[in-house]
Structure formats: structure tokens, C-alpha cells
Design a protein around this motif. Structure first.
Motif, PDB file in Angstrom:
ATOM      1  N   TRP A 118       0.804  -1.218   0.000  1.00  0.00           N
ATOM      2  CA  TRP A 118       0.000   0.000   0.000  1.00  0.00           C
ATOM      3  C   TRP A 118       0.839   1.271   0.000  1.00  0.00           C
ATOM      4  CZ3 TRP A 118      -3.814  -2.417  -1.638  1.00  0.00           C
ATOM      5  CH2 TRP A 118      -4.341  -3.548  -1.024  1.00  0.00           C
ATOM      6  N   LYS A 119       1.867   1.338   0.834  1.00  0.00           N
ATOM      7  CA  LYS A 119       2.660   2.567   0.933  1.00  0.00           C
ATOM      8  C   LYS A 119       3.396   2.858  -0.368  1.00  0.00           C
ATOM      9  CE  LYS A 119       3.299   2.545   5.953  1.00  0.00           C
ATOM     10  NZ  LYS A 119       2.356   3.683   6.120  1.00  0.00           N
ATOM     11  N   LYS A 120       3.969   1.828  -0.965  1.00  0.00           N
ATOM     12  CA  LYS A 120       4.646   2.024  -2.247  1.00  0.00           C
ATOM     13  C   LYS A 120       3.649   2.418  -3.332  1.00  0.00           C
ATOM     14  CE  LYS A 120       8.599  -1.072  -1.529  1.00  0.00           C
ATOM     15  NZ  LYS A 120       9.300  -2.285  -2.030  1.00  0.00           N
ATOM     16  N   ALA A 121       2.480   1.793  -3.307  1.00  0.00           N
ATOM     17  CA  ALA A 121       1.449   2.133  -4.293  1.00  0.00           C
ATOM     18  C   ALA A 121       1.008   3.580  -4.128  1.00  0.00           C
ATOM     19  CB  ALA A 121       0.257   1.195  -4.139  1.00  0.00           C
ATOM     20  N   ALA A 122       0.801   4.003  -2.882  1.00  0.00           N
ATOM     21  CA  ALA A 122       0.383   5.376  -2.631  1.00  0.00           C
ATOM     22  C   ALA A 122       1.412   6.366  -3.151  1.00  0.00           C
ATOM     23  CB  ALA A 122       0.155   5.587  -1.133  1.00  0.00           C
ATOM     24  N   LEU A 147      -7.887   4.585   2.116  1.00  0.00           N
ATOM     25  CA  LEU A 147      -8.862   3.918   2.993  1.00  0.00           C
ATOM     26  C   LEU A 147      -8.266   2.662   3.612  1.00  0.00           C
ATOM     27  CD1 LEU A 147     -12.112   4.302   0.861  1.00  0.00           C
ATOM     28  CD2 LEU A 147     -11.185   5.822   2.605  1.00  0.00           C
ATOM     29  N   LEU A 148      -7.514   1.910   2.828  1.00  0.00           N
ATOM     30  CA  LEU A 148      -6.896   0.697   3.356  1.00  0.00           C
ATOM     31  C   LEU A 148      -5.856   1.028   4.429  1.00  0.00           C
ATOM     32  CD1 LEU A 148      -6.616  -1.218  -0.002  1.00  0.00           C
ATOM     33  CD2 LEU A 148      -7.780  -2.086   2.027  1.00  0.00           C
ATOM     34  N   GLU A 149      -5.246   2.195   4.324  1.00  0.00           N
ATOM     35  CA  GLU A 149      -4.296   2.653   5.339  1.00  0.00           C
ATOM     36  C   GLU A 149      -5.004   3.331   6.511  1.00  0.00           C
ATOM     37  OE1 GLU A 149      -0.165   3.583   2.969  1.00  0.00           O
ATOM     38  OE2 GLU A 149      -1.616   5.201   3.118  1.00  0.00           O
ATOM     39  N   GLU A 150      -6.340   3.445   6.407  1.00  0.00           N
ATOM     40  CA  GLU A 150      -7.155   4.103   7.439  1.00  0.00           C
ATOM     41  C   GLU A 150      -6.729   5.550   7.638  1.00  0.00           C
ATOM     42  OE1 GLU A 150      -7.249   1.729  10.968  1.00  0.00           O
ATOM     43  OE2 GLU A 150      -8.065  -0.025   9.943  1.00  0.00           O
ATOM     44  N   ASN A 151      -6.333   6.188   6.560  1.00  0.00           N
ATOM     45  CA  ASN A 151      -5.938   7.600   6.581  1.00  0.00           C
ATOM     46  C   ASN A 151      -7.168   8.445   6.261  1.00  0.00           C
ATOM     47  OD1 ASN A 151      -4.817  10.127   6.308  1.00  0.00           O
ATOM     48  ND2 ASN A 151      -3.252   9.516   4.831  1.00  0.00           N
ATOM     49  N   LEU A 152      -8.063   8.609   7.232  1.00  0.00           N
ATOM     50  CA  LEU A 152      -9.336   9.276   6.986  1.00  0.00           C
ATOM     51  C   LEU A 152      -9.165  10.770   6.742  1.00  0.00           C
ATOM     52  CD1 LEU A 152     -11.639   7.429   9.549  1.00  0.00           C
ATOM     53  CD2 LEU A 152     -11.101   6.854   7.163  1.00  0.00           C
ATOM     54  N   LEU A 185     -16.937   6.849   1.317  1.00  0.00           N
ATOM     55  CA  LEU A 185     -17.166   6.893   2.759  1.00  0.00           C
ATOM     56  C   LEU A 185     -18.061   8.079   3.085  1.00  0.00           C
ATOM     57  CD1 LEU A 185     -13.811   6.198   4.679  1.00  0.00           C
ATOM     58  CD2 LEU A 185     -15.710   4.633   4.251  1.00  0.00           C
ATOM     59  N   PRO A 186     -18.838   7.996   4.156  1.00  0.00           N
ATOM     60  CA  PRO A 186     -19.629   9.157   4.563  1.00  0.00           C
ATOM     61  C   PRO A 186     -18.725  10.216   5.186  1.00  0.00           C
ATOM     62  CG  PRO A 186     -19.826   7.403   6.183  1.00  0.00           C
ATOM     63  CD  PRO A 186     -19.043   6.837   5.037  1.00  0.00           C
ATOM     64  N   GLY A 187     -19.214  11.435   5.192  1.00  0.00           N
ATOM     65  CA  GLY A 187     -18.488  12.492   5.888  1.00  0.00           C
ATOM     66  C   GLY A 187     -17.245  12.975   5.191  1.00  0.00           C
ATOM     67  N   SER A 188     -17.212  12.890   3.853  1.00  0.00           N
ATOM     68  CA  SER A 188     -16.033  13.385   3.136  1.00  0.00           C
ATOM     69  C   SER A 188     -15.977  14.909   3.150  1.00  0.00           C
ATOM     70  CB  SER A 188     -16.027  12.884   1.690  1.00  0.00           C
ATOM     71  OG  SER A 188     -17.145  13.383   0.973  1.00  0.00           O
TER      72      SER A 188
END
Length: 298
Positions: A118-122, A147-152, A185-188
Motif C-alpha cells: 500500500w505505501k509504495k502504491a500510494a 482507505l486501506l491505510e485508514e488515513n481518513l 465513505l460518509p463524511g467526506s
């Protein structure tokens, strides 16, 4: 279609101008892909081999296209280390074509994401956005990684910036992708009425795309965020009904419909819909940690 294109290209390929020759490689590669999807492996093999031979023989062909085709072939053979080396060298090569560089960064990021890196992809998707901010691909691909990193917090900023850049798009595919970014996700924190307009633009062109059923399901999600639950359930079901064997769309659309049914006080129907979507996910979709998620990571 690819067979017809091949008939037109083959007779002229030896005398064609160099800029036209790569088209033959692309046609061969995609024809092999279609035949593989149809489980016609013996028919696919000679076309794939001919495409690979052409790409190896013509290093002067456009780098972005050539590396994409070669890396895809390596990935299909599960030669990930070779694909990584090919793409690392391609991304590192100096070029003034920022759009091509962005395309390669997205492609490498996709390969990394499907293997859970995930980090490399990001990092790749952020690089693509910086190189070519007017191209929606990097923006769209970065979203699920956040989202997969839970970086809301990062997701909310990303949604806001995406809408600011593409709110006035007239391209249906871009409209669909940006709308999905902002409502997954809600609340964007974005203007939902603007998202509704993007969803309307996308579904106006549903029949122009083989994957137009996604536009319908995504409009369902946009309507769900707007609080129009009956409309949301209808659009989600319509998209699922057109999705054929795209199991990810079945799961996603089923989840949207189940949420809408729950808010409509249709509790039993919601439970049934969600249960069916979960069954499809268990039976048809790869699991995180399984090694290679394929295109279903997205």
C-alpha cells in the motif's frame, strides 16, 4: 473486433510508417487477452508470443506502451520480480513526457497495490498526480489505498481536492470516478449536490461503455449519500442486473442496495441482499493477504 483490426494491419505492417507499427503489437496483445478471458488458451498463446516478440524486437517503440504490454505479460506469468525491474527502470528513465511518466507510475502503483504494497502504491499514485494532475487516474487509484491505510483525514483532503479540480468535467468516466472518490465513505465533507450532478453526467453515457453498469451502481451510492434511499436501491439493483460476471460490481452494488433497504425499514430484504453479496464475495473475490489480488483490489 481485434480479429478485424488484425486483418487490416497485417498486410500493411511491413510497409507501414514506424509510428503505426506499435499498433500491431497492441492489437495482438489485447486479442490474446480477450481469448484468455474466453478460456481459449491455445488460441491466445501464439498471439501473445508474437506480441512479445515484436516488443522485444522494437525497443524504439513508445516506451510507455511497450513497458505496459511487456509488464502485463510478465504479470500474467507470475514473474513479478521481472515486472518490478522492468517498471522500476522505466519509471527511473529520464523523459520530458510527463503524461507518459504518470501513466507508468499509475501502472506500477497498480501492480504494487494488487500485492498489498500500500505505501509504495500510494507513493506511485501521488507521483502520478504531481506529474499529470489533469489526469483523473492517479486521483482515483489513490483513494482506496488511503482507505486501506485508514488515513481518513488524508481521504477527506483528497476528496475535496478531487472535486475542486474536476467539478466542471464534461467527461462521463471522469465524472463517475470523481463522484465515487467523494462518496465511498460518509463524511467526506464535499458538496453532495455537486456529486449528484457528476453521477447524472456519468449515467447519461452508460451505453457508451462496456462497464457502464458501474455508473449505475455509483449513482446509487451518490443517491444514498444524498438520502434518497428508494432511488439509491433502484439504481444499485439496475447496475447489478447489467453487471454480468463482474463479481466486484455485484458485491459493491449489493452492499449499496442493502444499506438503502435498511434505511427504508426493509430489514429482512436488507439482510437477504447483504447476505447474497457476502456469498459472492466469499466465492468469487480474492482475499487480502492471498498474494495477488488482481484487478479486484480496486
Amino acid at each position: 473486433l481485434y480479429h478485424d483490426a488484425l486483418k487490416h494491419l497485417r498486410p500493411a505492417s511491413s510497409n507501414a510508417p514506424p509510428r503505426e507499427i506499435p499498433i500491431l503489437g497492441v492489437i495482438l496483445h489485447h486479442l490474446a487477452d480477450v481469448l484468455r478471458e474466453q478460456k481459449k488458451l491455445d488460441e491466445a498463446r501464439p498471439f501473445a508470443e508474437e506480441a512479445m516478440t515484436l516488443y522485444h524486437r522494437h525497443p524504439e517503440w513508445p516506451a510507455n506502451e511497450r513497458h505496459h504490454e511487456l509488464a502485463t505479460a510478465l504479470i500474467r506469468e507470475h514473474k513479478y520480480a521481472e515486472a518490478d525491474r522492468l517498471l522500476d527502470n522505466a519509471v527511473a528513465a529520464p523523459t520530458e513526457d510527463r503524461a507518459a511518466s504518470a501513466g507508468l507510475a499509475c501502472f506500477r502503483g497498480n501492480l504494487r497495490a494488487r500485492r498489498g504494497q500500500w505505501k509504495k502504491a500510494a507513493a506511485d499514485f501521488r507521483a502520478a498526480i504531481e506529474l499529470s494532475p489533469e489526469n483523473v487516474d492517479g486521483w482515483f487509484l489513490l483513494t482506496p489505498v488511503l482507505l486501506l491505510e485508514e488515513n481518513l483525514a488524508g481521504y477527506r483532503d483528497h476528496s475535496r481536492q478531487s472535486l475542486e479540480r474536476f467539478a466542471k468535467t464534461t467527461d462521463p468516466l471522469t465524472a463517475d470516478q470523481v463522484g465515487k472518490i467523494c462518496v465511498i465513505l460518509p463524511g467526506s465533507g464535499v458538496n453532495l449536490e455537486a456529486i449528484g450532478r457528476l453521477a447524472d453526467l456519468a449515467v447519461s453515457a452508460t451505453t457508451n461503455y462496456d462497464f457502464g453498469y458501474w455508473f449505475e451502481v455509483d449513482k446509487g451510492l451518490a443517491q444514498y449519500r444524498l438520502g434518497n434511499f428508494a432511488v439509491a436501491a433502484e439504481w444499485a439493483q439496475r447496475g447489478v442486473g447489467h453487471a454480468g460476471t463482474n463479481w466486484m460490481c455485484h458485491v459493491f452494488g449489493g452492499a449499496v442496495r442493502a444499506m438503502a433497504q435498511f434505511h427504508l425499514k426493509q430489514t429482512n430484504q436488507a439482510e437477504t441482499t447483504l447476505s447474497k453479496a457476502a456469498e459472492v464475495a466469499d466465492a468469487r473475490l480474492p482475499r487480502i493477504g492471498s498474494g495477488d489480488l488482481g484487478d479486484e483490489w480496486l
